[in-house]
Design a protein around this motif. Structure first.
Motif, PDB file in Angstrom:
ATOM      1  N   LYS A 132       0.809  -1.224   0.000  1.00 25.07           N
ATOM      2  CA  LYS A 132       0.000   0.000   0.000  1.00 25.07           C
ATOM      3  C   LYS A 132       0.837   1.265   0.000  1.00 25.07           C
ATOM      4  O   LYS A 132       1.936   1.302   0.563  1.00 25.07           O
ATOM      5  N   TYR A 133       0.251   2.336  -0.553  1.00 29.52           N
ATOM      6  CA  TYR A 133       0.823   3.670  -0.414  1.00 29.52           C
ATOM      7  C   TYR A 133       0.279   4.282   0.861  1.00 29.52           C
ATOM      8  O   TYR A 133      -0.941   4.282   1.085  1.00 29.52           O
ATOM      9  N   GLY A 134       1.184   4.793   1.698  1.00 32.57           N
ATOM     10  CA  GLY A 134       0.714   5.478   2.898  1.00 32.57           C
ATOM     11  C   GLY A 134       1.331   6.849   3.076  1.00 32.57           C
ATOM     12  O   GLY A 134       0.709   7.742   3.637  1.00 32.57           O
ATOM     13  N   GLN A 155      -7.681  -3.627  12.275  1.00 33.15           N
ATOM     14  CA  GLN A 155      -9.007  -3.005  12.250  1.00 33.15           C
ATOM     15  C   GLN A 155      -9.329  -2.683  10.792  1.00 33.15           C
ATOM     16  O   GLN A 155      -9.920  -3.497  10.112  1.00 33.15           O
ATOM     17  N   CYS A 156      -8.883  -1.525  10.298  1.00 33.10           N
ATOM     18  CA  CYS A 156      -9.115  -1.273   8.870  1.00 33.10           C
ATOM     19  C   CYS A 156      -8.198  -2.142   8.014  1.00 33.10           C
ATOM     20  O   CYS A 156      -8.472  -2.386   6.856  1.00 33.10           O
ATOM     21  N   TYR A 211      -5.406  -1.664   6.598  1.00 35.54           N
ATOM     22  CA  TYR A 211      -4.618  -1.072   5.504  1.00 35.54           C
ATOM     23  C   TYR A 211      -3.124  -1.234   5.767  1.00 35.54           C
ATOM     24  O   TYR A 211      -2.334  -1.355   4.842  1.00 35.54           O
ATOM     25  N   ARG A 214      -2.565   3.275  12.297  1.00 39.16           N
ATOM     26  CA  ARG A 214      -3.274   4.450  12.806  1.00 39.16           C
ATOM     27  C   ARG A 214      -4.469   4.033  13.675  1.00 39.16           C
ATOM     28  O   ARG A 214      -4.933   4.785  14.517  1.00 39.16           O
ATOM     29  N   CYS A 215      -4.992   2.811  13.455  1.00 36.64           N
ATOM     30  CA  CYS A 215      -6.095   2.317  14.289  1.00 36.64           C
ATOM     31  C   CYS A 215      -5.589   1.892  15.669  1.00 36.64           C
ATOM     32  O   CYS A 215      -6.390   1.656  16.568  1.00 36.64           O
ATOM     33  N   VAL A 221     -14.899   0.948   7.944  1.00 36.58           N
ATOM     34  CA  VAL A 221     -13.650   1.718   7.900  1.00 36.58           C
ATOM     35  C   VAL A 221     -12.705   1.289   9.025  1.00 36.58           C
ATOM     36  O   VAL A 221     -11.875   2.066   9.471  1.00 36.58           O
ATOM     37  N   GLY A 222     -12.878   0.053   9.483  1.00 35.11           N
ATOM     38  CA  GLY A 222     -11.971  -0.430  10.512  1.00 35.11           C
ATOM     39  C   GLY A 222     -12.630  -0.589  11.875  1.00 35.11           C
ATOM     40  O   GLY A 222     -12.025  -1.110  12.804  1.00 35.11           O
ATOM     41  N   TYR A 246      -9.079  -2.133  -1.664  1.00 31.18           N
ATOM     42  CA  TYR A 246      -9.451  -0.846  -1.063  1.00 31.18           C
ATOM     43  C   TYR A 246      -9.747   0.149  -2.190  1.00 31.18           C
ATOM     44  O   TYR A 246      -9.414  -0.111  -3.351  1.00 31.18           O
ATOM     45  N   HIS A 250      -6.657  13.544  11.257  1.00 30.78           N
ATOM     46  CA  HIS A 250      -7.057  12.138  11.341  1.00 30.78           C
ATOM     47  C   HIS A 250      -5.940  11.243  10.820  1.00 30.78           C
ATOM     48  O   HIS A 250      -5.698  10.180  11.353  1.00 30.78           O
ATOM     49  N   ALA A 251      -5.299  11.701   9.747  1.00 28.26           N
ATOM     50  CA  ALA A 251      -4.236  10.943   9.096  1.00 28.26           C
ATOM     51  C   ALA A 251      -4.595   9.471   8.905  1.00 28.26           C
ATOM     52  O   ALA A 251      -3.857   8.582   9.311  1.00 28.26           O
ATOM     53  N   LEU A 255      -4.541   5.980   7.355  1.00 28.90           N
ATOM     54  CA  LEU A 255      -3.368   5.466   6.621  1.00 28.90           C
ATOM     55  C   LEU A 255      -3.655   5.386   5.120  1.00 28.90           C
ATOM     56  O   LEU A 255      -2.762   5.586   4.304  1.00 28.90           O
ATOM     57  N   GLU A 256      -4.906   5.078   4.748  1.00 30.17           N
ATOM     58  CA  GLU A 256      -5.261   5.187   3.333  1.00 30.17           C
ATOM     59  C   GLU A 256      -5.749   6.610   3.080  1.00 30.17           C
ATOM     60  O   GLU A 256      -6.766   7.028   3.620  1.00 30.17           O
ATOM     61  N   PRO A 257      -5.020   7.359   2.242  1.00 35.84           N
ATOM     62  CA  PRO A 257      -5.481   8.726   1.980  1.00 35.84           C
ATOM     63  C   PRO A 257      -6.756   8.707   1.139  1.00 35.84           C
ATOM     64  O   PRO A 257      -7.184   7.658   0.660  1.00 35.84           O
ATOM     65  N   THR A 309     -12.731   0.432   3.629  1.00 40.52           N
ATOM     66  CA  THR A 309     -11.783   1.523   3.432  1.00 40.52           C
ATOM     67  C   THR A 309     -10.717   1.552   4.518  1.00 40.52           C
ATOM     68  O   THR A 309     -10.962   1.137   5.645  1.00 40.52           O
ATOM     69  N   GLY A 310      -9.553   2.101   4.156  1.00 42.93           N
ATOM     70  CA  GLY A 310      -8.436   2.206   5.088  1.00 42.93           C
ATOM     71  C   GLY A 310      -8.623   3.338   6.078  1.00 42.93           C
ATOM     72  O   GLY A 310      -7.917   4.331   6.048  1.00 42.93           O
ATOM     73  N   SER A 311      -9.596   3.174   6.942  1.00 44.20           N
ATOM     74  CA  SER A 311      -9.911   4.010   8.106  1.00 44.20           C
ATOM     75  C   SER A 311     -10.432   5.403   7.775  1.00 44.20           C
ATOM     76  O   SER A 311     -10.358   5.871   6.648  1.00 44.20           O
ATOM     77  N   TYR A 328     -11.974   7.623  11.020  1.00 44.50           N
ATOM     78  CA  TYR A 328     -11.985   8.322  12.323  1.00 44.50           C
ATOM     79  C   TYR A 328     -12.764   9.634  12.267  1.00 44.50           C
ATOM     80  O   TYR A 328     -12.427  10.597  12.955  1.00 44.50           O
TER      81      TYR A 328
END
Lengths: 153, 731
Positions: A38-40, A99-100, A102, A136-137, B93-94, B236, B365-366, B368-370, B416-418, B420
């Motif tokens: 993944k791109y983060g 959790q998510c 990613y 981040r979760c 979203v997680g 995703y 929020h940042a 991780l998936e933009p 989706t990658g979160s 929040y």
């Protein structure tokens, strides 16, 4: 610009046609459709893009594809063997270490590299090896549990 | 029982971007249903009263078997193979709501969890939903899906009884099979659904299984589709690829509120296979690959004009000025309350008075998936895959941006990658659709980390003033509380203070702000629980005892005592340079108590060497959100919230100056990592007699005040601003 025409990914020789300076992450995801990495962040800070190059955990977002040519690249997409999950993948599921999710592929690749080098890491060694991967979760506690459960086995 | 309407009122003013009523109008047609689902049986649930009222101005007509209702909350389809598919507008979203909602359906229908599939967040397939926020999925969506499943169970039994020629009362569903009393007659779900073409509307008053009788719900079940995630196979939003897809890039303004004066796009247009799209203030490019798109965007010369804008230094002064335009439903709107008693009388009766100010920073929020979107036009129809917490809201944004009806637009939200609370808006979807329209091909747009940090929105900063009085015996006599800008969530007290005046004041925020996990409950709990600690020290009473003395709320007392017991509060003194802190609270129908142990240590390499370092050693959190649907997932959410809260408590803060964010990267905006992790212990207070509340948010509110109080305990220094120790801790 030098062109890269083939890459060894997950045990297969794959044809590509890309500039050597393009990021390995971009080639994996966009040219080879291996989207598990993944791109983060694009600056090697979050670890979501982690792959193994000759067994070493590497941030593919800041690695030029030219540097990976001729080497063995392993991504999350090739971590399981013919659909059979590795003990580490099983441990992540069992510990609910996501959790998510990613970040999960990057976490698994960093943890795999650690366990290959050090099959029985202690907690401090796990924290040090994994500190470059962001969740981040906030599932760090469960990821540590998952890694410990495999190293103890 | 908690009144749902009351809860909705409570969250309404916090959703800064959601004040307008949804524009959505929809008439369901029975033939469309049949077409969409094919053979099998569909069970449709009309929306409940609370949700109908949530959709302001639209009638919440109840359903009958004669006509499909206009307001549908959920539906379930049983296909010819006996597979169960439930449909909901909520997104994953997680928070692992896909798992817990699947559990609820399986539990009610008496089928194994593996035979239930959940379709989420696809506007062509699922019923309208306001969005996934406010911890509403568990308290409102789970009961709706349960109603569908309960009715489906009863109706299927009636059909099966007819087929088997037995009385319905003689049949039960066990593991997806209809079985009579002596097991001499059985049928599978598939055998009952085969060849049928039925749409059944479910009566709203159907009874659902109570928590004490749950079998599949209430159990610890791991993420339902975890195997897809540990193998990297899950797609995703950033992973979606369409035939002939191009890559987009948007040229961003030099600063917030900038206007475009001029641009020179010739060099970009001269690049092979590059298309430049300009439309008002919007400039973007499309190219066959991401590298070319980025290069093309970089060679576009743009002259922006931006006004002078404030910086961090002036922030709190600015927030104390009243808002010049109303953003919501007025001062205090829903989160404040009528003052009780008299502050002057309360202060006069006090032995000690205290007046303090607390502040919280903007944080990001940042996820991780933009933000990411893939947009595809087919004639005048638009399909967008994107990560958002409001699929129908984004569909509305697209309809508005392109002047097309909503029924021409489909928004699909893959897990989706979160989020929040950070993905309520649809900018990226609109941008991708604009580029795709110009290109005549599908376009993928993925925001960079820097774009995500800069062009999304932030958790509101805020200043909070508290004035209070306390008697020497520990009775709090007065409580005056003013929150400037951060919001009214969690502002109410569960302490019995006869004289109180609690207000939220709106301000002109210099940065774009919006929802964030827990909203202002973190700021309000931080200020309140630190102030309570200060009062306890003033009258030399143990902070736990002081809290218990001032509240009769039994659920709050229960979580406080549960956390204290697990932590060993009062059993031993902290070792040298260590400190203990405690906090408690209530928000979104959940109760929380947190105990923290911190240590003050030599600074790490990343921090100012003159300063010491605050390390959180151990956190115990007790949580009561009613009946627990999945203890494993709940623990995971609580541990995650505590971990995420470390950032806002100790070091996260958006730095800004003159319309620019100065730290829009993970290398300059520090988030919690493995090395920041304390030992976390979670104590669940499972209340089978109380309806389940959502649990994705409230567990985040307790950490910051508990840590601030522990720092005081260790050092004698009182910190009143979040983040507490961004550059370490100065002695």
């Amino acid at each position: 610009m030098a062109k890269i025409t083939s890459l060894n990914v997950n045990g297969k020789k794959l044809s590509v046609d890309v500039d050597s300076t393009v990021s390995l992450l971009s080639v994996l995801r966009n040219d080879l459709d291996l989207t598990g990495s993944k791109y983060g962040c694009g600056e090697g800070q979050c670890g979501a893009c982690t792959v193994l190059i000759d067994g070493v955990a590497t941030r593919s977002c800041i690695t030029q594809v030219g540097r990976a040519a001729g080497k063995q690249i392993t991504t999350i997409d090739g971590l399981d063997k013919d659909g059979k999950l590795t003990p580490l993948q099983e441990a992540f599921i069992k510990a609910d270490a996501m959790q998510c999710a990613y970040c999960t592929s990057g976490m698994l690749m960093s943890a795999s590299a650690l366990l290959n080098k050090n099959p029985k890491p202690n907690r401090d060694e796990i924290v040090t090896a994994m500190n470059g991967n962001i969740c981040r979760c906030g599932t760090y506690q469960r990821i540590i549990e998952a890694i410990e459960s495999v190293s103890a086995a | 029982m908690i009144d749902e309407q009351e809860l909705i009122d409570e969250i309404e003013p916090e959703r800064y971007e959601l004040f307008e009523a949804p524009h959505y109008k929809f008439a369901f047609d029975r033939r469309d249903f049949i077409k969409a689902f094919g053979l099998g049986i569909v069970f449709v649930v009309p929306v409940t009263r609370a949700i109908a009222q949530q959709r302001q101005g639209e009638s919440g007509r109840g359903g009958s078997n004669e006509r499909l209702p206009n307001d549908i909350g959920a539906w379930i389809h049983i296909d010819e193979d006996g597979g169960v598919t439930a449909f909901t507008g909520k997104v994953e979203v997680g928070q692992n709501t896909r798992t817990t909602l699947t559990q609820s359906v399986a539990d009610e229908l008496h089928v194994p969890i593996t035979s239930v599939r959940l379709v989420m967040g696809d506007t062509d397939l699922v019923p309208f939903d306001m969005g996934t926020f406010g911890s509403r999925s568990t308290p409102t969506m789970a009961p709706q899906l349960r109603k569908a499943a309960a009715a489906a169970r009863e109706m299927l039994i009636a059909i099966a009884a007819e087929q088997l020629k037995v009385a319905p009362a003689d049949l039960r569903i066990i593991d997806a099979r209809f079985v009579n009393h002596d097991k001499s007659k059985t049928l599978t779900l598939a055998e009952v659904a085969k060849g049928r073409r039925l749409v059944k509307v479910i009566p709203d008053d159907i009874a659902i299984t109570q928590p004490k009788d749950w079998t599949i719900a209430g159990a610890s079940i791991t993420k339902v589709d975890a195997a897809k995630f540990v193998t990297g196979k899950h797609q995703y939003p950033t992973d979606i690829k369409r035939e002939g897809m191009l890559y987009g890039k948007v040229v961003r303004p030099a600063a917030y509120n900038a206007t475009l004066l001029s641009s020179d796009t010739k060099a970009a247009e001269a690049m092979p296979n590059v298309k430049v799209v300009t439309d008002g203030n919007f400039i973007g490019v499309v190219a066959p690959d991401q590298q070319t798109a980025t290069k093309a965007a970089n060679v576009i010369a743009v002259d922006w004009k931006s006004p002078a804008q404030p910086s961090n230094a002036e922030l709190f002064e600015l927030l104390r000025k009243p808002a010049t335009s109303a953003r919501g439903s007025g001062e205090g709107g829903g989160g404040g309350s009528q003052p009780q008693g008299s502050i002057a009388d309360g202060l006069a009766a006090a032995d000690k008075k205290l007046e303090q100010t607390y502040t919280v920073a903007y944080i990001a929020h940042a996820p991780l998936e933009p933000r990411a979107a893939v947009a595809e036009w087919n004639g005048d129809r638009l399909t967008v895959w994107t990560g958002t917490q409001r699929p129908f809201g984004v569909r509305g944004d697209l309809a508005e941006a392109f002047h097309i009806p909503e029924d021409k637009i489909r928004v699909i939200v893959p897990d989706t990658g979160s989020g929040y609370g950070g993905k309520h808006t649809g900018e990226c979807a609109v941008e991708a659709a604009r580029l795709a329209k110009a290109a005549g091909k599908p376009v993928k747009l993925v925001w960079t980390r820097e774009e995500e940090f800069t062009w999304a929105y932030f958790r509101p900063a805020g200043a909070i003033d508290i004035k209070s009085g306390v008697k020497n015996d520990g009775t709090i006599t007065a409580w005056e509380f003013h929150n400037y800008n951060s919001g009214p969530a969690g502002i109410q007290i569960k302490y019995d203070i006869p004289n109180n005046d609690i207000r939220f004041h709106q301000s002109n925020s210099p940065l774009r702000q919006g929802s964030y996990r827990g909203l202002a409950a973190t700021a309000n709990h931080f200020a309140r629980e630190v102030h309570i600690d200060e009062l306890a020290r003033e009258v030399k009473i143990d902070p736990l005892e002081f809290r218990l003395k001032n509240t009769k709320d039994q659920r709050l007392r229960d979580v406080l005592q549960a956390a204290a017991k697990q932590f060993g509060w009062g059993k031993a003194n902290p070792s040298v340079n260590h400190g203990f802190g405690i906090s408690c609270g209530f928000e979104k129908a959940s109760y929380i108590a947190t105990c923290a142990e911190i240590a003050i240590e030599t600074a790490s390499a990343k921090e100012d060497p003159k300063n010491k370092r605050v390390r959180i050693v151990r956190v115990v959190e007790a949580f009561d959100c009613g009946a627990v649907v999945n203890p494993l997932q709940l623990r995971n959410q609580i541990e995650g919230a505590i971990t995420q809260a470390i950032g806002g408590a100790l070091f996260e803060s958006i730095q800004f100056e003159n319309g620019r964010v100065l730290n829009p990267k993970f290398s300059s905006y520090r988030v919690p990592r493995f090395a920041d992790l304390p030992l976390i212990e979670v104590v669940l207070v499972d209340r089978k007699d109380i309806p389940s509340a959502g649990a994705g948010e409230t567990p985040i509110v307790g950490l910051a005040p508990a840590v601030a109080n522990a720092i005081f305990n260790a050092s004698g220094t009182r910190l009143r601003s979040l983040p507490l120790a961004p550059k370490g801790f100065a002695i």
